[in-house]
Design a protein around this motif. Structure first.
Motif, short mmCIF file in Angstrom:
data_model
loop_
_atom_site.label_atom_id
_atom_site.label_comp_id
_atom_site.label_asym_id
_atom_site.label_seq_id
_atom_site.Cartn_x
_atom_site.Cartn_y
_atom_site.Cartn_z
N ASN A 116 71.53 69.53 61.11
CA ASN A 116 71.59 69.96 62.51
C ASN A 116 70.31 70.71 62.88
OD1 ASN A 116 73.15 70.13 64.97
ND2 ASN A 116 73.21 72.33 64.58
N GLY A 117 69.70 70.32 63.99
CA GLY A 117 68.49 70.97 64.46
C GLY A 117 67.19 70.42 63.89
N LEU A 118 67.28 69.52 62.91
CA LEU A 118 66.09 68.95 62.30
C LEU A 118 65.72 67.63 62.97
CD1 LEU A 118 66.69 69.56 58.48
CD2 LEU A 118 65.55 71.03 60.16
N TRP A 119 64.45 67.24 62.83
CA TRP A 119 63.96 65.96 63.31
C TRP A 119 64.27 64.88 62.28
CZ3 TRP A 119 62.15 65.36 68.17
CH2 TRP A 119 61.76 66.50 68.85
N HIS A 120 64.64 63.70 62.78
CA HIS A 120 65.03 62.60 61.90
C HIS A 120 64.82 61.28 62.63
CE1 HIS A 120 67.02 60.88 58.46
NE2 HIS A 120 68.18 60.67 59.04
N LEU A 121 64.66 60.23 61.88
CA LEU A 121 64.61 58.90 62.48
C LEU A 121 65.96 58.55 63.09
CD1 LEU A 121 62.83 57.07 59.53
CD2 LEU A 121 61.86 57.43 61.81
N PRO A 122 65.99 57.67 64.08
CA PRO A 122 67.29 57.15 64.53
C PRO A 122 67.96 56.50 63.32
CG PRO A 122 65.55 56.55 66.07
CD PRO A 122 64.87 57.12 64.85
N ALA A 123 69.18 56.92 63.03
CA ALA A 123 69.80 56.49 61.78
C ALA A 123 71.31 56.58 61.86
CB ALA A 123 69.30 57.37 60.63
N GLY A 124 71.95 55.98 60.88
CA GLY A 124 73.40 56.05 60.76
C GLY A 124 73.82 55.48 59.43
N HIS A 125 75.13 55.28 59.29
CA HIS A 125 75.68 54.76 58.04
C HIS A 125 76.30 53.39 58.27
CE1 HIS A 125 75.76 59.15 57.16
NE2 HIS A 125 75.20 58.67 56.07
N MET A 126 76.20 52.60 57.25
CA MET A 126 76.84 51.29 57.25
C MET A 126 78.35 51.50 57.23
SD MET A 126 75.87 48.26 54.66
CE MET A 126 77.28 47.93 53.65
N GLU B 51 88.30 49.20 38.23
CA GLU B 51 87.84 50.57 38.51
C GLU B 51 86.46 50.52 39.15
OE1 GLU B 51 87.57 54.18 35.84
OE2 GLU B 51 89.26 53.09 34.97
N ASP B 52 86.26 51.34 40.14
CA ASP B 52 84.97 51.39 40.82
C ASP B 52 84.06 52.39 40.13
OD1 ASP B 52 83.97 52.09 44.28
OD2 ASP B 52 82.92 51.13 42.64
N GLN B 53 82.90 51.94 39.66
CA GLN B 53 81.97 52.82 38.97
C GLN B 53 81.22 53.73 39.93
OE1 GLN B 53 79.15 50.92 36.49
NE2 GLN B 53 80.66 50.01 35.15
N LEU B 54 80.91 53.21 41.10
CA LEU B 54 80.01 53.93 41.99
C LEU B 54 80.41 53.69 43.43
CD1 LEU B 54 77.27 55.45 42.47
CD2 LEU B 54 76.21 53.19 42.47
N THR B 55 80.49 54.75 44.18
CA THR B 55 80.64 54.64 45.62
C THR B 55 79.30 55.04 46.20
OG1 THR B 55 82.97 55.21 45.50
CG2 THR B 55 81.90 55.43 47.64
N LEU B 56 78.62 54.08 46.76
CA LEU B 56 77.27 54.29 47.25
C LEU B 56 77.29 54.40 48.77
CD1 LEU B 56 74.34 54.38 46.17
CD2 LEU B 56 74.22 51.94 46.65
N VAL B 57 76.75 55.47 49.30
CA VAL B 57 76.60 55.63 50.73
C VAL B 57 75.33 54.91 51.13
CG1 VAL B 57 76.31 57.29 52.62
CG2 VAL B 57 77.77 57.87 50.66
N VAL B 58 75.41 54.06 52.15
CA VAL B 58 74.24 53.32 52.61
C VAL B 58 73.87 53.80 54.01
CG1 VAL B 58 73.28 51.04 53.16
CG2 VAL B 58 74.87 51.30 51.23
N GLY B 59 72.65 54.32 54.12
CA GLY B 59 72.13 54.76 55.41
C GLY B 59 71.12 53.75 55.93
N VAL B 60 71.09 53.58 57.25
CA VAL B 60 70.12 52.69 57.89
C VAL B 60 69.28 53.53 58.84
CG1 VAL B 60 71.48 50.58 57.62
CG2 VAL B 60 71.81 51.99 59.65
N HIS B 61 67.96 53.28 58.84
CA HIS B 61 67.02 54.08 59.61
C HIS B 61 66.07 53.17 60.36
CE1 HIS B 61 68.42 56.42 56.20
NE2 HIS B 61 68.13 57.51 56.87
N LEU B 62 65.78 53.49 61.61
CA LEU B 62 64.89 52.69 62.43
C LEU B 62 63.52 53.35 62.49
CD1 LEU B 62 64.87 50.10 64.11
CD2 LEU B 62 65.29 51.53 66.12
N VAL B 63 62.51 52.61 62.08
CA VAL B 63 61.13 53.09 62.12
C VAL B 63 60.48 52.42 63.32
CG1 VAL B 63 58.95 53.29 60.87
CG2 VAL B 63 61.11 53.31 59.61
#
Length: 159
Positions: free
Chosen positions: A45-55, A14-26
């Motif tokens: 949407n419409g907000l400023w953010h670092l270049p980023a995505g998900h693993m 059984e999986d205890q945790l499903t963790l979303v992993v985001g990567v961000h470029l500084v």
């Protein structure tokens, strides 16, 4: 004395945790840190953010960051040229999911930074760290402040 943990443990497999992993470029220079204004996105949407995505499944975190840098900015970063500068454990208030946000700084990169995804990013701009726009993703503001003060680990959204 360490108290005994009476929390029921899941059955084998059984999986205890499903963790979303985001990567961000500084990506920083004398003008500040590079942010993009999100467009046509389901999150922030419409907000400023670092270049980023998900693993993605089957990727190393450094591979994810290299891929996202090329997709979003048109630059090539070798995985060994990425330095992890901050880890943020984020409890997302919108969906209640636990997210691990990893922030990388490149030692070097190839190519010219440009908006390679204009359908997802309205514009790119460098902002001084001490005067980020008011409409920046809140956890991004938090992480950049932590990075500026030399902190390598923080949490947001937890009681």
């Amino acid at each position: 004395m360490i108290p005994h943990d009476r929390t029921p443990h899941p059955a084998a497999g059984e999986d205890q945790l499903t963790l979303v992993v985001g990567v961000h470029l500084v990506l920083t220079d004398a003008g500040g840190v590079l942010l993009g204004r999100r467009r046509n996105t389901t999150y922030a949407n419409g907000l400023w953010h670092l270049p980023a995505g998900h693993m993605q499944t089957g990727e190393r975190v450094t591979g994810s960051m290299s891929r996202e840098a090329e997709e979003e900015l048109g630059i090539r970063i070798e995985e060994e040229d990425l330095v992890l500068v901050h880890t943020l454990h984020h409890l997302d208030p919108d969906d209640g999911r636990s997210r691990l946000q990893l922030f990388f700084r490149p030692l070097r990169y190839g190519g010219h930074v440009h908006n390679a995804e204009p359908h997802k990013c309205e514009e790119l701009r460098a902002w001084p760290l001490d005067s980020l726009p008011a409409d920046t993703v809140p956890y991004t503001v938090h992480a950049l402040a932590e990075i500026a003060r030399g902190s390598v680990l923080s949490t947001v959204g937890w009681a």
